[in-house]
Design an enzyme around this catalytic site. Structure first.
Site, PDB file in Angstrom:
ATOM      1  N   GLY B 127     -23.489  -6.801  36.827  1.00 57.68           N
ATOM      2  CA  GLY B 127     -23.786  -8.100  35.792  1.00 57.68           C
ATOM      3  C   GLY B 127     -25.123  -8.404  35.817  1.00 57.68           C
ATOM      4  O   GLY B 127     -25.302  -9.463  36.593  1.00 57.68           O
ATOM      5  N   GLU B 244     -33.361   1.750  40.875  1.00 55.54           N
ATOM      6  CA  GLU B 244     -32.674   2.218  39.826  1.00 55.54           C
ATOM      7  C   GLU B 244     -33.647   3.357  39.142  1.00 55.54           C
ATOM      8  O   GLU B 244     -33.246   4.350  38.561  1.00 55.54           O
ATOM      9  CB  GLU B 244     -32.360   1.109  38.765  1.00 55.54           C
ATOM     10  CG  GLU B 244     -31.554   1.401  37.528  1.00 55.54           C
ATOM     11  CD  GLU B 244     -31.300   0.521  36.554  1.00 55.54           C
ATOM     12  OE1 GLU B 244     -31.565  -0.720  36.900  1.00 55.54           O
ATOM     13  OE2 GLU B 244     -30.824   0.709  35.458  1.00 55.54           O
ATOM     14  N   GLU B 385     -41.158  -0.662  26.104  1.00 58.10           N
ATOM     15  CA  GLU B 385     -42.272  -1.553  25.967  1.00 58.10           C
ATOM     16  C   GLU B 385     -42.532  -2.328  26.982  1.00 58.10           C
ATOM     17  O   GLU B 385     -43.709  -2.529  27.353  1.00 58.10           O
ATOM     18  CB  GLU B 385     -41.846  -2.438  24.799  1.00 58.10           C
ATOM     19  CG  GLU B 385     -41.958  -1.687  23.207  1.00 58.10           C
ATOM     20  CD  GLU B 385     -40.463  -0.793  22.982  1.00 58.10           C
ATOM     21  OE1 GLU B 385     -39.809  -1.007  23.662  1.00 58.10           O
ATOM     22  OE2 GLU B 385     -40.793  -0.133  22.141  1.00 58.10           O
TER      23      GLU B 385
END
Lengths: 377, 398, 377, 398
Positions: B127, B244, B385
């Protein structure tokens, strides 16, 4: 030399844009894709009433004598609204086949019903092994008495599920990849031995695999001369490409406008993301791609009827190349600049992106048309 | 400097290769080869096989259930798994919240959560993002208000992959909004069965349901579910983001896909010859393979501690940008194999319950589906970006 | 598996970088390009004294037994300083040819002088019609008594003006584009009948066209076996490419650093241009290109001696492809971000840009090596 | 909508075509074909031929010496000139200061300067950029201080093309530095023979001397050389910049170069076949030709008043970006023809005074020279980054 719209073209554009804005768009698509045919018969009727189905036919044929530029004007508006009705297959492709190959009798019989919206057409030109080669035809037609018997299978026939008449390319002589020996037949969708396997397409439209098992047709089903179907198919493809390029231009316009609007309202790091120079330049590039695509769509429409085959080939294939590249850039960047929201089925962005991606594939992708362009040069 | 493996490393590679060839269930391997989506039950089955072998969490410290392998061994293992066509397991437990828990959690939390992550009984989701906060993660607004032994959570999370299949969610919540936006964030573990949680599916452009929006309405969460200290969640969040991104290059999986593309291009006809022999396609194939080699050796260089010259710490950002661009190039090569057959809506090739073979030839299975899904790769986990902003910031402040 | 530098490599890098920083760079280039040979004999002597000319030869040959990675370390430093001395032609190319093809006698005779800096080499492999094909050899050598007579012309021979020994590829049998029948000869630069037409190159180096009119050489001039010169040439090319890739990486590093520094000091619209997001992202992309190039240069060096020819080919050609692309991007963007100043002969940027542009061309450009890569795969 | 020419237009095209075939001196045409630099004397010779014919300034109003042609005729004329291989004449007089003078100059100034521009006797250069002001033109600092009937000019201009060959320079100078930077700029015509002017060459990366730095040390300029009003020079400068960008697409010249590339690629061997038949080269050739078609028809659309949908007024900016990118792609195609022979330093192929033929085969003459020079095209006249800033500004404010 004059590149401005005539009054009639301006009127056509305005009325098409009004229709599209009132009736079409992503929301309509999300609704219609769950229906059996994937489009609205009611809209189709309205299009007939507006005269749009008559556009490319001559006045003698019961049409309006519209030019390729007129079709461009209409298709650009359709592109803005993700129009689902089978205009491309019936009017552009079916119409091109009839005009290029049809006998007087065939035209007299079929065009009025087409124009009235009572007959829907498609052209079954692709085959599983053929990729983008129109001449790669394994389906055969052999003489049987005065008629013909057709055997084979046709791939990814656009609106093949709802068409009433399917114009089928079949080999009447020669080897699978010969340029000559291909003939075209107008086949009833309900003909015994013709099986359809319909499916939805990535962009929310419909297509079908069509299997022909000893399908018998009469002599008058032959469209054009025996063995000389390829030029007709090529004409169909060129008209379809020109129309698709215009449609793509309309879709790009919507994506550009939508992206500009979104970046002005979406805030990140305390300011609208339209303030970020990298995104501003990205949108400037999107706009330049759009303008170049628009120029090339125009070139295709203006030169579609050129007498010089090299000029025509370079215009049409050049336009398809440009639209493929620009469409990819504009579509992908529109998704990217919308962030996660651009990935959702809920927003319109993804639907226009998918349609542009598919237009690149239909009738040959960038690679295919770069080769066509080079071969002509 | 030496590329070759030591005899021990070679032996290890052979051991892993032999084991996975034997242990990976044939039906899962076949589904992967056909480009199908591997279902939760199958993923869990494979998870449990790895767990039983003791290889479920190579990167974890040995004391918490890791393997104690060297970096080279872990590289070999990941590579072999991918080359064998083993599916990736969801990262949320094993690579995300697991490391956060064993690094920042209490002993009690370690005892409570790590076993379920390791044995695959408990499925997690993440979340982080909220409707208003995309790349600007720290601007999140989901609120957790202290009420005795509990927090009361209100707000909403979006793009929550697998929330509809998850047992628990780890959340960033705002516990203080008086200071800088990075301050006042806490890291909370929430049971998905808690009353007040509602999961609403988001359908994405390939027609799939993988992500969701999760709503929290007065959801009461025990304070013992807080990781580390209140208001210091941003520290743990950053730790997790780096973790990650480290995995994001997925070299092994890319090699596997590349091999599949090469094989399919060799069996696809174009203009009367093989697509693989078409000069234009061949050129792009070669360009993509070179990019993959460059990516692989960049990862090896970074892993071996040969830092970038310019911007220490930006390796993960660079890998994310390069890997996602490469993934998108590969997916473009892939859809070209299908030709016209990228037009039918295919979905992941779920043939269950159907008597007919799929329209799209097996060769091109899932190609367009993955192409569309893959557009997200340059958006999620910090858009490319944002990655470039970070790289430039470090590069230019030197 | 270990990708870190050894202590010796770190020392080599540090000493090379010190040398380069003290002596070389764009200013040195602007000075040297007006001299006759275009480089410094004095530096060459220092390089010999530092042992660099001995690097790739085995200890038995009087060398240091360095690996391809050692050469990479040195060339990367040379790339940082636009080093003009003929290291590539003499040590890398000449050295590769001697090691791959030389007899014990030839090595004993020539390598010590090379290592001492007393003999300069080059390899004359290219011909006007051959483009990048090493096997395209029209120059002929025919037996004449115990020796040979060579006729033909060689194109763009790097440092062909200053080399003492020119290793010439000539056809002793077969047709112009046959893979077999090519032989190599060590020809004295002063041999009667050998004419040189020297000229400056775009990047401030030197090359020459070499015309061979009935040039007679003895039997012992033959390098390697008669008719089997191509594998030796290929080895020369692969070693040269690997060295050039490392040089390019060094040049890119300088351009990246220079550009970063320039944008931090150059002001426009009231702020340093490094504040503009578009330029920031451009520099981030430059850095990524640099890192990828560096990885691929490493792959080439690590796999240059691989026993698997496919692996070697993919590594070397893959590296040349990456260096060509990255070099183009980094070079062009460095000029662009320097604005008008980047276009001047005065600033160093343009010199590095030109060197990178030329490295792309030497031994085959991106296109050529994409094909080599595909052919190997 | 109609692409075809009217009978009158066709007749006009034939007339122009026949005339240029006859009137363009063979030596100039040959030099152009070989990619050589055309020297000032030869340019002036061609200038005078055009002037004698009355075709030297098609875009000027008829009263000042223009032709009175329609836009289509001007398009035809420019196209035919380029296809015939006629050299471009310097823009500074004919396309830049000339229009400024007849638009904003006094009657006296028109009488004094226009004849010399038209007949080619007076060569101009442009004093815009300064060392400190690149893309930020308005920040210029060269000062003109009023002193009786004169200005005293101090400062420096840079990137001044042809200053070493010019008779006059038109300059932006600062006459007031109290307000906004765009205010306080004046437009001044200065005789290059005035004492205090020093021209210092700048050698660029292709070894050529085309640009200069110009220094002004107490240069006294009569006030009657001021164009329009003092402190309103920015208005005239912008007028001129738009004029400059309008011509920048140079479609005709690009078609001519494209034809040359195509011809040379057909006669160049690669791998035992023609370079023109190499699939990779062919592909890029086709891509470039498509881009040229798109550019040509974009220009025609804009010329015909079919404005862009989004950003009125940004046509020139878009054309500049697209045209310079295309020019750079074309120059990359061109150097590939030379293969190894792009390595020798070639310069413009000045063979005068040499007994030897040039090293670089005639085919590839000037290719690398132009490639290097062409890097400037995305920098000068407002870099492409600035152009995109402008496009985005208009696009996003809609």
């Amino acid at each position: 030399m004059d590149l401005s719209y005539s009054d009639e073209q301006t009127m056509l554009r305005d009325s098409a844009e009004r229709f599209v804005e009132a009736n079409c768009g992503a929301e309509n698509l999300r609704k219609m894709r769950n229906t059996e045919e994937g489009f609205s018969r009611n809209y189709w009727k309205q299009m007939a009433e507006l005269g749009w189905l008559a556009l490319p036919f001559t006045e003698e044929q019961g049409g309006l004598g519209g030019t390729a530029v007129d079709t461009m004007v209409l298709m650009e508006a359709f592109g803005k609204g993700l129009v689902l009705e089978p205009y491309l297959t019936t009017v552009v492709m079916g119409g091109a086949a009839l005009r290029a190959g049809g006998s007087d009798a065939q035209i007299e019989e079929l065009v009025p019903a087409l124009v009235e919206g009572e007959l829907m057409f498609t052209v079954a030109y692709a085959e599983p092994q053929a990729r983008f080669d129109l001449f790669d035809v394994a389906t055969t037609a052999r003489r049987d008495g005065t008629g013909w018997v057709i055997d084979g299978s046709k791939a990814v026939v656009l609106h093949g599920d709802s068409a009433d008449k399917i114009i089928v390319s079949a080999r009447t002589s020669g080897d699978r990849r010969d340029a000559t020996g291909i003939s075209l037949f107008i086949v009833d969708a309900g003909a015994p031995g013709l099986e359809r396997r319909p499916y939805p397409t990535v962009d929310g439209s419909r297509a079908a695999e069509i299997m022909l098992g000893s399908v018998r047709v009469d002599a008058d089903a032959l469209l054009g001369r025996e063995g000389e179907g390829l030029p007709v198919l090529e004409r169909v493809a060129d008209e379809a490409i020109t129309a698709l390029c215009a449609e793509a231009v309309g879709a790009m316009k919507v994506l550009l406008d939508t992206t500009v609007e979104y970046t002005k309202t979406r805030e990140q790091f305390g300011q609208p993301i339209a303030k970020f120079q990298v995104l501003r330049h990205r949108m400037a590039d999107m706009m330049m791609e759009y303008e170049q695509a628009k120029s090339m769509a125009l070139v295709a429409a203006l030169k579609l009827d050129s007498e010089d085959p090299v000029e025509r080939r370079k215009a049409v294939s050049g336009a398809k190349v440009q639209i493929g590249k620009s469409g990819r850039f504009v579509g992908q960047q529109a998704v990217q600049l919308h962030g996660g929201m651009g990935m959702t089925d809920e927003l319109s962005v993804g639907h226009y992106f998918k349609r542009l991606t598919m237009i690149d594939i239909l009738f040959g992708n960038v690679d295919h048309h770069l080769k066509q362009f080079s071969a002509a040069a | 400097m030496d590329l070759s493996f030591s005899p021990e490393e070679t032996a290890f590679r052979d051991e892993v290769r032999a084991w996975v060839a034997d242990a990976l269930p044939a039906d899962i391997k076949a589904a992967m080869e056909r480009g199908e989506k591997v279902k939760k039950d199958d993923l869990r089955r494979w998870h449990k096989i790895l767990h039983e072998k003791g290889w479920i969490a190579p990167a974890w410290p040995k004391e918490y259930g890791g393997t104690g392998w060297t970096a080279t061994q872990r590289y070999i293992f990941a590579n072999e798994m991918a080359l064998a066509g083993a599916p990736d397991l969801p990262a949320f437990g094993l690579k995300m919240v697991g490391p956060v828990i064993y690094t920042y959690g209490s002993e009690e939390q370690k005892r409570e959560y790590l076993p379920g992550i390791l044995n695959g009984d408990v499925w997690w989701c993440q979340g982080y993002s909220e409707p208003g906060s995309g790349s600007d993660l720290a601007s999140l607004k989901t609120k957790a208000v202290s009420d005795g032994d509990e927090y009361v959570v209100n707000g909403s999370k979006i793009w929550t992959t697998g929330a509809h299949e998850a047992d628990w969610i780890f959340c960033l919540v705002r516990t203080d909004d008086t200071g800088k936006k990075q301050e006042g964030i806490s890291f909370l573990l929430i049971d998905m069965k808690t009353p007040g949680i509602e999961v609403s599916p988001i359908i994405i452009i390939n027609g799939d349901h993988t992500v969701n929006q999760v709503f929290f309405n007065d959801v009461r969460v025990p304070k013992r579910n807080l990781i580390g200290k209140e208001n210091e969640g941003w520290t743990y969040a950053k730790f997790l983001l780096v973790n990650e991104r480290n995995g994001i290059a997925q070299i092994g999986a890319k090699k596997h896909t590349m091999a599949r593309i090469r094989k399919l291009a060799a069996s696809t006809q174009l203009n009367g010859h093989r697509l693989a022999d078409d000069p234009g396609y061949q050129r792009r194939l070669a360009e993509t393979e070179v990019a993959l080699m460059a990516l692989e050796y960049s990862e090896l260089r970074f892993l071996s501690g040969q830092k970038t010259d310019h911007a220490p710490g930006t390796e993960a950002n660079m890998m994310k940008v390069a890997a996602t661009q490469l993934q998108q190039s590969m997916s473009e090569l892939f859809i070209e194999i299908a030709g016209y057959y990228s037009y039918p809506f295919d979905g992941f090739r779920d043939t269950e319950g159907s008597n007919e073979p799929p329209v799209v030839p097996e060769d091109a299975g899932g190609a367009m589906h993955q192409f569309l899904y893959g557009r997200a790769s340059t958006i999620y986990g910090g858009s490319n970006e944002i990655q470039r902003d970070v790289i430039a910031k470090v590069l230019l402040s030197l």
